[in-house]
Design a protein around this motif. Structure first.
Motif, PDB file in Angstrom:
ATOM      1  N   UNK A  30       0.826  -1.204   0.000  1.00 15.27           N
ATOM      2  CA  UNK A  30       0.000   0.000   0.000  1.00 15.27           C
ATOM      3  C   UNK A  30       0.867   1.264   0.000  1.00 15.27           C
ATOM      4  N   UNK A  31       1.956   1.206   0.750  1.00 16.80           N
ATOM      5  CA  UNK A  31       2.837   2.378   0.814  1.00 16.80           C
ATOM      6  C   UNK A  31       3.378   2.745  -0.551  1.00 16.80           C
ATOM      7  N   UNK A  32       3.842   1.722  -1.274  1.00 18.94           N
ATOM      8  CA  UNK A  32       4.397   1.959  -2.608  1.00 18.94           C
ATOM      9  C   UNK A  32       3.320   2.477  -3.553  1.00 18.94           C
ATOM     10  N   UNK A  33       2.105   1.960  -3.357  1.00 17.66           N
ATOM     11  CA  UNK A  33       1.003   2.425  -4.202  1.00 17.66           C
ATOM     12  C   UNK A  33       0.741   3.912  -3.950  1.00 17.66           C
ATOM     13  N   UNK A  34       0.820   4.292  -2.690  1.00 17.98           N
ATOM     14  CA  UNK A  34       0.612   5.714  -2.378  1.00 17.98           C
ATOM     15  C   UNK A  34       1.721   6.568  -2.973  1.00 17.98           C
ATOM     16  N   UNK A  35       2.946   6.064  -2.886  1.00 19.37           N
ATOM     17  CA  UNK A  35       4.068   6.786  -3.504  1.00 19.37           C
ATOM     18  C   UNK A  35       3.846   6.931  -5.015  1.00 19.37           C
TER      19      UNK A  35
ATOM     20  N   UNK B  71      10.521   5.706  -8.740  1.00 18.82           N
ATOM     21  CA  UNK B  71       9.325   6.512  -8.998  1.00 18.82           C
ATOM     22  C   UNK B  71       9.684   7.983  -9.079  1.00 18.82           C
ATOM     23  N   UNK B  72      10.498   8.426  -8.106  1.00 19.86           N
ATOM     24  CA  UNK B  72      10.907   9.833  -8.102  1.00 19.86           C
ATOM     25  C   UNK B  72      11.712  10.166  -9.353  1.00 19.86           C
ATOM     26  N   UNK B  73      12.588   9.226  -9.701  1.00 23.52           N
ATOM     27  CA  UNK B  73      13.398   9.442 -10.911  1.00 23.52           C
ATOM     28  C   UNK B  73      12.507   9.562 -12.137  1.00 23.52           C
ATOM     29  N   UNK B  74      11.532   8.661 -12.219  1.00 28.42           N
ATOM     30  CA  UNK B  74      10.629   8.695 -13.371  1.00 28.42           C
ATOM     31  C   UNK B  74       9.868  10.007 -13.394  1.00 28.42           C
ATOM     32  N   UNK B  75       9.387  10.416 -12.229  1.00 27.26           N
ATOM     33  CA  UNK B  75       8.633  11.667 -12.116  1.00 27.26           C
ATOM     34  C   UNK B  75       9.515  12.840 -12.539  1.00 27.26           C
ATOM     35  N   UNK B  76      10.732  12.882 -11.973  1.00 21.84           N
ATOM     36  CA  UNK B  76      11.624  14.010 -12.256  1.00 21.84           C
ATOM     37  C   UNK B  76      12.024  14.023 -13.721  1.00 21.84           C
ATOM     38  N   UNK B  77      12.353  12.841 -14.248  1.00 22.89           N
ATOM     39  CA  UNK B  77      12.807  12.775 -15.634  1.00 22.89           C
ATOM     40  C   UNK B  77      11.686  13.160 -16.608  1.00 22.89           C
ATOM     41  N   UNK B  78      10.490  12.645 -16.341  1.00 22.56           N
ATOM     42  CA  UNK B  78       9.368  12.953 -17.229  1.00 22.56           C
ATOM     43  C   UNK B  78       9.084  14.450 -17.228  1.00 22.56           C
ATOM     44  N   UNK B  79       8.937  15.010 -16.014  1.00 25.84           N
ATOM     45  CA  UNK B  79       8.578  16.426 -15.949  1.00 25.84           C
ATOM     46  C   UNK B  79       9.692  17.284 -16.525  1.00 25.84           C
ATOM     47  N   UNK B  80      10.952  16.957 -16.179  1.00 26.78           N
ATOM     48  CA  UNK B  80      12.040  17.807 -16.642  1.00 26.78           C
ATOM     49  C   UNK B  80      12.197  17.729 -18.156  1.00 26.78           C
ATOM     50  N   UNK B  81      12.107  16.528 -18.672  1.00 26.65           N
ATOM     51  CA  UNK B  81      12.256  16.384 -20.128  1.00 26.65           C
ATOM     52  C   UNK B  81      11.159  17.145 -20.854  1.00 26.65           C
ATOM     53  N   UNK B  82       9.926  16.987 -20.380  1.00 24.72           N
ATOM     54  CA  UNK B  82       8.818  17.636 -21.069  1.00 24.72           C
ATOM     55  C   UNK B  82       8.869  19.154 -20.889  1.00 24.72           C
TER      56      UNK B  82
END
Lengths: 202, 309
Positions: A30-35, B71-82
């Motif tokens: 669940x934690x990962x899903x929230x992240x 996840x953070x990397x994907x988020x950062x990379x997607x937003x920064x690239x776009x």
């Protein structure tokens, strides 16, 4: 048979062990899903609020610019075509006019030539006619003179032959009568005809 | 040498290369003899998520781990690239911009525009586009080796550094599952909004069943309900399993098998295969899975609002 079941058991055990070891792979947290929700939410927010509209705007702008340049290019081409057509028509017209002018001047020259020719001919004929008339007049006058001369000479000759002067009135009338019988006109055309007549009489 | 090799027939070439491989394998085997089976190495631990920073909100475990980093990397990379591309949108695009524009056009017109009407596409493109790019970048950074393996460390001047490893956020079920749930709730909500609560569920029924007796229709409706729930599994597991399988293949071929069996000579054959799989995954699967996920999202959304079944 026992070997087979043993192998089966081993495999099952291995599978169970594997399942135990790898079960975290298919157990959602669940934690990962929230992240995920958070990371995706941030991405969604930034992309939908800033990046996508800007890209869309730039693409639309470019599309519009391309459309406009295509339109203007088409317009320019149409104008150029029209202009070309116009020039072509004008050129054709000019050529026709030039041909017309050449034809007309040729015709005029021919007409002029004809006129000159005919007028020259007419002038020549007139000249010939007047010349002919002059000649006739001259001939007639000359004949008249010859006739007078012949009459005078005849009178003199007769006087000399007869030694007496004839009554002028009577003799002149007789001679005139005689002379009128002689055709002097032959003198003008044919001297052979007139000459014997004249010499015969004299 | 080269000319002589090129002059050979195809069969002979293959034979020669294969023979070369065998010779190298034999030499390696002589140098590094088999150590027997290695029971200590467990390949699945490559995908295990050890909490790096433990964060607990009551019963909820929000610990930071490798997957959260990705996840953070994907988020950062997607937003920064776009954002980078969006800021630098030029009238005369360079190659990178052309590539991103092509991807944008694919998401906008092929994936979104083809499956729903224009006004709906305008509203839903940001969501579908984000899904496409987020999964795409997520998949792609999954093939970049990053120092994330905390289980095996390298000591440099007495400090333990994590070793390089490849991992992907999408190779963990939780992440595709969460994305799938978002899609699932979105399209049901959109369907109910477009058709009304009861008519929407009625629209699940296939057309032409009006004459059927009620129990049979109820049975069919139950099947339709199940199929709706199965979509949660199919959509999420398709992405997860594809990426996981790709990583496992690369892992096993790139050395996992050699370590497991303790047979160094095997690596001579598996390493080229690992490279081929790597290229296959990066070049095709990463993009294809993002495309499939986004397209299915679009199809579900379009079908939920479309007239008829």
């Amino acid at each position: 048979m026992s070997a087979l079941s043993e192998t089966g058991t081993t495999l099952l055990l291995a599978a169970a062990k594997k399942d135990e070891g790898g079960s975290f792979l298919v157990t959602p947290g669940l934690g990962l899903m929230l992240w995920t929700l958070i990371a995706f939410g941030v991405t969604y927010y930034v992309l939908s609020k800033v990046a996508f509209p800007k890209i869309a705007e730039a693409l639309d702008k470019r599309r519009k610019a391309i459309d406009e340049s295509i339109d203007s290019a088409l317009k320019t081409k149409a104008e150029a075509d029209q202009l070309l057509e116009e020039y072509r028509a004008r050129l054709k017209e000019a050529r026709e006019q030039a041909d017309d002018i050449v034809a007309r001047s040729r015709k005029a020259a021919e007409a002029h030539q004809d006129e000159a020719k005919s007028s020259a001919k007419q002038y020549r004929e007139e000249l010939m006619q007047s010349t002919r008339k002059d000649i006739e007049n001259e001939t007639r006058r000359a004949l008249e003179e010859i006739r007078k001369e012949v009459a005078g000479l005849t009178l003199i000759a007769t006087e000399k032959v007869t030694r007496k002067s004839l009554d002028d009135e009577d003799h002149r009338r007789l001679i005139e009568e005689a002379l009128s019988e002689v055709d002097f006109s032959a003198l003008a055309g044919d001297k052979k005809n007139g000459a014997p007549n004249g010499s015969g009489d004299s | 040498m080269k000319e002589r090799f090129m002059a050979l027939g195809t069969g002979k070439k293959v034979l020669l290369v294969f023979g070369l491989f065998v010779v190298v394998a034999v030499v390696v085997n002589m140098l590094v003899p088999s150590e027997g089976k290695n029971d200590a190495f467990k390949p699945e631990t490559e995908f295990k998520l050890d909490p790096w920073v433990t964060l607990k909100l009551g019963p909820l475990d929000m610990s930071l781990n490798k997957a959260v980093l990705y996840l953070f990397l994907a988020c950062a990379l997607t937003t920064m690239a776009m954002l980078y591309i969006a800021k630098r949108m030029q009238d005369r695009p360079n190659r990178v911009q052309t590539a991103v524009e092509a991807a944008y056009d694919l998401a906008r017109n092929q994936i979104t525009g083809n499956n729903m009407d224009d006004s709906m596409a305008l509203r839903w493109f940001p969501f579908i586009g984000t899904i496409f790019f987020f999964i795409l970048f997520s998949n792609l950074i999954g093939y970049v080796p990053l120092p994330t393996n905390t289980e095996h460390t390298v000591e440099v001047f007495g400090i333990a550094f994590p070793t390089f490893a490849i991992y992907a956020a999408t190779a963990n079920l939780s992440i595709p599952l969460m994305l799938t749930l978002m899609v699932w709730f979105s399209y049901h909500r959109e369907g109910i909004k477009a058709k009304g609560f009861v008519p929407y569920f009625k629209s699940w029924m296939p057309a032409g069943l009006e004459d059927m007796p009620l129990p049979a229709r109820a049975g069919i409706f139950a099947i339709e309900v199940i199929s709706q729930f199965v979509r949660i599994i199919s959509l999420s597991v398709r992405l997860f399993a594809n990426i996981l399988a790709g990583h496992l293949l690369i892992l096993f071929m790139g050395g996992g098998l050699v370590v497991l069996l303790g047979l160094a000579a095997l690596g001579v054959f598996t390493l080229p295969i690992a490279i081929l799989f790597f290229m296959f995954e990066v070049g095709l699967i990463a993009g294809l899975q993002a495309f499939i996920f986004a397209t299915l999202t679009s199809i579900y959304l379009g079908a939920a609002t479309a007239e008829g079944h």
